[in-house]
Enzyme design. Structure first.
Site, PDB file in Angstrom:
ATOM      1  N   ASP A  14       0.403  -1.245   0.295  1.00 12.78           N
ATOM      2  CA  ASP A  14       0.022  -0.179  -0.258  1.00 12.78           C
ATOM      3  C   ASP A  14       1.163   1.413  -0.020  1.00 12.78           C
ATOM      4  O   ASP A  14       2.253   1.056   0.109  1.00 12.78           O
ATOM      5  CB  ASP A  14      -1.139   0.200   1.430  1.00 12.78           C
ATOM      6  CG  ASP A  14      -1.842  -1.095   1.083  1.00 12.78           C
ATOM      7  OD1 ASP A  14      -1.632  -1.350   0.054  1.00 12.78           O
ATOM      8  OD2 ASP A  14      -2.165  -1.204   2.284  1.00 12.78           O
TER       9      ASP A  14
ATOM     10  N   LYS B 144      -3.104   3.066  -2.455  1.00 13.22           N
ATOM     11  CA  LYS B 144      -5.131   3.312  -1.839  1.00 13.22           C
ATOM     12  C   LYS B 144      -3.833   4.892  -0.924  1.00 13.22           C
ATOM     13  O   LYS B 144      -4.043   4.353  -0.078  1.00 13.22           O
ATOM     14  CB  LYS B 144      -5.180   2.393  -0.795  1.00 13.22           C
ATOM     15  CG  LYS B 144      -5.872   1.011  -1.725  1.00 13.22           C
ATOM     16  CD  LYS B 144      -7.022   0.976  -1.724  1.00 13.22           C
ATOM     17  CE  LYS B 144      -7.640  -0.089  -2.437  1.00 13.22           C
ATOM     18  NZ  LYS B 144      -8.275  -1.145  -1.304  1.00 13.22           N
TER      19      LYS B 144
ATOM     20  N   MET C  27      -9.292   6.952   9.141  1.00 16.63           N
ATOM     21  CA  MET C  27      -9.159   8.100   7.621  1.00 16.63           C
ATOM     22  C   MET C  27     -10.395   8.835   8.289  1.00 16.63           C
ATOM     23  O   MET C  27     -11.287   9.257   7.725  1.00 16.63           O
ATOM     24  CB  MET C  27      -9.715   7.307   7.146  1.00 16.63           C
ATOM     25  CG  MET C  27      -8.939   5.789   6.260  1.00 16.63           C
ATOM     26  SD  MET C  27      -9.406   3.915   5.412  1.00 16.63           S
ATOM     27  CE  MET C  27     -10.391   3.339   7.027  1.00 16.63           C
TER      28      MET C  27
HETATM   29  N1  SAH Z   1      -4.347  -1.263   8.338  1.00 19.31           N
HETATM   30  C1  SAH Z   1      -4.288  -0.150   9.074  1.00 19.31           C
HETATM   31  C2  SAH Z   1      -5.155   0.859   9.279  1.00 19.31           C
HETATM   32  C3  SAH Z   1      -5.566   1.419   7.280  1.00 19.31           C
HETATM   33  S1  SAH Z   1      -6.488   2.491   7.016  1.00 19.31           S
HETATM   34  C4  SAH Z   1      -4.009   0.088  10.893  1.00 19.31           C
HETATM   35  O1  SAH Z   1      -3.552  -0.905  11.396  1.00 19.31           O
HETATM   36  O2  SAH Z   1      -2.684   0.970  11.121  1.00 19.31           O
HETATM   37  C5  SAH Z   1      -5.790   4.072   6.897  1.00 19.31           C
HETATM   38  C6  SAH Z   1      -5.701   5.330   8.118  1.00 19.31           C
HETATM   39  O3  SAH Z   1      -5.130   4.222   9.550  1.00 19.31           O
HETATM   40  C7  SAH Z   1      -5.297   6.482   7.347  1.00 19.31           C
HETATM   41  O4  SAH Z   1      -6.212   7.100   7.214  1.00 19.31           O
HETATM   42  C8  SAH Z   1      -5.176   6.902   9.169  1.00 19.31           C
HETATM   43  O5  SAH Z   1      -6.142   7.411   9.980  1.00 19.31           O
HETATM   44  C9  SAH Z   1      -4.503   5.603   9.741  1.00 19.31           C
HETATM   45  N2  SAH Z   1      -3.139   5.396   9.921  1.00 19.31           N
HETATM   46  C10 SAH Z   1      -2.428   4.657   9.380  1.00 19.31           C
HETATM   47  N3  SAH Z   1      -0.843   5.213   9.584  1.00 19.31           N
HETATM   48  C11 SAH Z   1      -1.089   6.186  10.388  1.00 19.31           C
HETATM   49  C12 SAH Z   1       0.145   6.612  11.202  1.00 19.31           C
HETATM   50  N4  SAH Z   1       1.510   6.506  10.988  1.00 19.31           N
HETATM   51  N5  SAH Z   1       0.107   8.379  11.403  1.00 19.31           N
HETATM   52  C13 SAH Z   1      -0.967   8.241  11.731  1.00 19.31           C
HETATM   53  N6  SAH Z   1      -3.166   7.579  10.879  1.00 19.31           N
HETATM   54  C14 SAH Z   1      -2.425   6.723  10.234  1.00 19.31           C
END
Ligand code: SAH
Length: 491
Positions: free
Chosen positions: A267, A289, A402
């Site tokens: 991703d 994405k 998100m």
């Molecule tokens: N599978 C991922 C989530 C995917 S959805 C997980 O478990 O973290 C994507 C969302 O995750 C982003 O829009 C944000 O809200 C959050 N996100 C992912 N990485 C992040 C980071 N390093 N800092 C803050 N938010 C993060």
């Protein structure tokens, strides 16, 4: 080469350990693991040693007491004397001098040398005729590392790195391959064919099954590989969580998967540092994405996974955070299962956990929050599907994935369902990355107050009393920006 490396068979052999402290204990433990009959000489023993070694027999000759111990193979240790004299060496194949008295150690070393018995003086390579390496034990596979006694810290460091690559399942793999060795040799008489076969087995589903603690299936895969020979190597998919960005937050299993991958479908959220750990010649495919942008359709990702695996490749499907938290990992596995592709799952640190840790926000707290909810609020559809009445309850933490585009809506819904306007909110951008930024505000200011307009993706919204703790507990990067409402509340 200053030292000749060798693996010695000590089963049932007498090894003398001089010393009864913690260092001696450590050596004795290792020697016992290797099946040696350990004879200890010391005026006093640690609790662990004395439990196993009993007490020295008064008047008995040290050597005789040593021989009178239990049969080889049992936990065989004997306390043979309280003071070292030359006769303690009788029948010993190795000696370890582990006292804190340099004089005694030197005497032991000299006596051993005079008899041509190999001796190790702990922490003194000069006085030793053998040295003990740092060991990664995946029996029957054993890796020994030595710096020749000149840089033991370096050797230990290297051992830790090797330990992380050679996980526990390697022992089972070595045992399985040993059992099949003759059959493999018969089926593939040409050495080069055999080598290629072993290469495939090591990187493919057989090893993966062992890591998944499914020895029966591993053996079935091995039989299948052997039947199919070269024609159709079987690929597999590892669904791997890449965590929030800092490569230090990868699991050892994730690192191993990255280092074995032929192809990696990742991703956009996956950080460059994490991708940098992939095997040099792995093919990297970015499949998605970023919010709002056009990306590879989910169906196409499913097809790609199956195509690459069917072509015999080791595929890593690498996702930001954890693959099962808002990552569509479940759908991908359902598809793989329908198509008979073997897979494994490596969890990752999900954004809520990472944001909490790196912003100094304990997601639960005895005084402020007894539960935490992970929810996604990425479009109006998902926002409408949420149980806002439940989310608005007090004494809980809500982590919104998100959610940045919908700050205004989140605020309105939570307020409408009765969450207090002063409820602290933290917006954590790019947790664990150099560009991490934390903004503290309150629910009634969310989406309107200072610093809400310039939030950069990826960002997570944390609603709940615990969010305010970032003000005191932050430790990573810049301190949080604080919006006016929160300052007022604190005043
Ligand atoms: N599978 C991922 C989530 C995917 S959805 C997980 O478990 O973290 C994507 C969302 O995750 C982003 O829009 C944000 O809200 C959050 N996100 C992912 N990485 C992040 C980071 N390093 N800092 C803050 N938010 C993060």
């Amino acid at each position: 080469m200053r030292y000749f490396p060798l693996f010695a068979d000590l089963h049932g052999r007498r090894v003398l350990v001089v010393g009864g402290g913690v260092v001696a204990e450590r050596k004795a433990r290792l020697l016992l693991q290797a099946g040696a009959r350990v004879a200890v000489v010391a005026p006093q023993l640690t609790g662990w040693l004395s439990e196993r070694a009993g007490s020295p027999e008064p008047g008995a000759s040290p050597t005789l007491a040593g021989e009178a111990g239990p049969a080889p193979g049992a936990d065989t240790m004997t306390w043979v004397a309280d003071r070292f004299d030359e006769s303690c060496l009788d029948g010993a194949i190795l000696v370890v001098a582990a006292t804190d008295d340099d004089g005694v150690n030197a005497r032991v070393a000299a006596a051993a040398r005079a008899r041509n018995v190999l001796v190790n003086v702990v922490d003194s390579a000069e006085e030793s005729s053998f040295i003990v390496p740092a060991v990664v034990d995946r029996s029957p596979l054993v890796i020994a590392i030595s710096s020749g006694g000149v840089a033991p810290v370096l050797a230990r460091h290297l051992r830790e790195r090797i330990e992380s690559i050679v996980d526990e399942s390697f022992g089972a793999l070595a045992t399985l391959l040993a059992r099949w060795r003759q059959r493999i040799k018969a089926a593939l008489p040409v050495v080069a064919d055999r080598r290629r076969f072993y290469e495939r087995v090591l990187r493919g589903p057989v090893a993966a099954r062992l890591r998944s603690r499914q020895p029966g299936q591993a053996e079935a895969e091995l039989a299948r590989e052997l039947r199919q020979g070269e024609e159709r190597p079987r690929g597999s998919v590892a669904l791997v969580g890449a965590g929030p960005g800092d490569p230090g937050l990868l699991t050892l299993n994730a690192l191993r998967a990255l280092q074995q991958a032929d192809v990696i479908l990742h991703d956009r959220l996956v950080s460059g540092e994490v991708l940098g750990l992939a095997r040099r010649d792995a093919e990297l495919l970015c499949v998605g994405k970023a919010a709002g942008e056009h990306s590879v359709a989910q169906e196409r990702i499913h097809e790609l996974l199956v195509e690459h695996a069917r072509a015999g490749r080791q595929v890593v499907r690498l996702k930001g955070g954890d693959p099962f938290i808002f990552g569509r990992g479940g759908e991908e596995l359902e598809f793989l299962r329908r198509h008979g592709i073997p897979y494994e799952v490596v969890p990752g640190i999900t954004a809520a956990v990472a944001c909490g840790a790196y912003a100094g926000i304990p997601l639960t707290h005895r005084h402020h929050a007894q539960s935490v909810r992970l929810v996604t609020a990425h479009c109006s559809e998902s926002i409408d599907a949420l149980d806002w009445a439940a989310l608005a309850q007090e004494r809980q933490t809500v982590a919104l994935y998100m959610g940045v585009a919908g700050l205004g809506t989140i605020r309105a819904r939570l307020l409408a369902h009765g969450r207090a306007p002063r409820t602290p909110v933290a917006i954590v951008e790019s947790a664990s990355r150099p560009e991490q930024r934390v903004t503290l505000t309150s629910l009634d200011e969310l989406g309107a107050g200072a610093g809400s307009g310039d939030i950069r993706s990826p960002a997570l919204v944390i609603v709940g009393e615990v969010a305010a703790l970032a003000g005191q507990l932050h430790w990573f990067g810049a301190p949080p920006r604080t919006a006016s409402a929160l300052k007022l509340a604190a005043a």
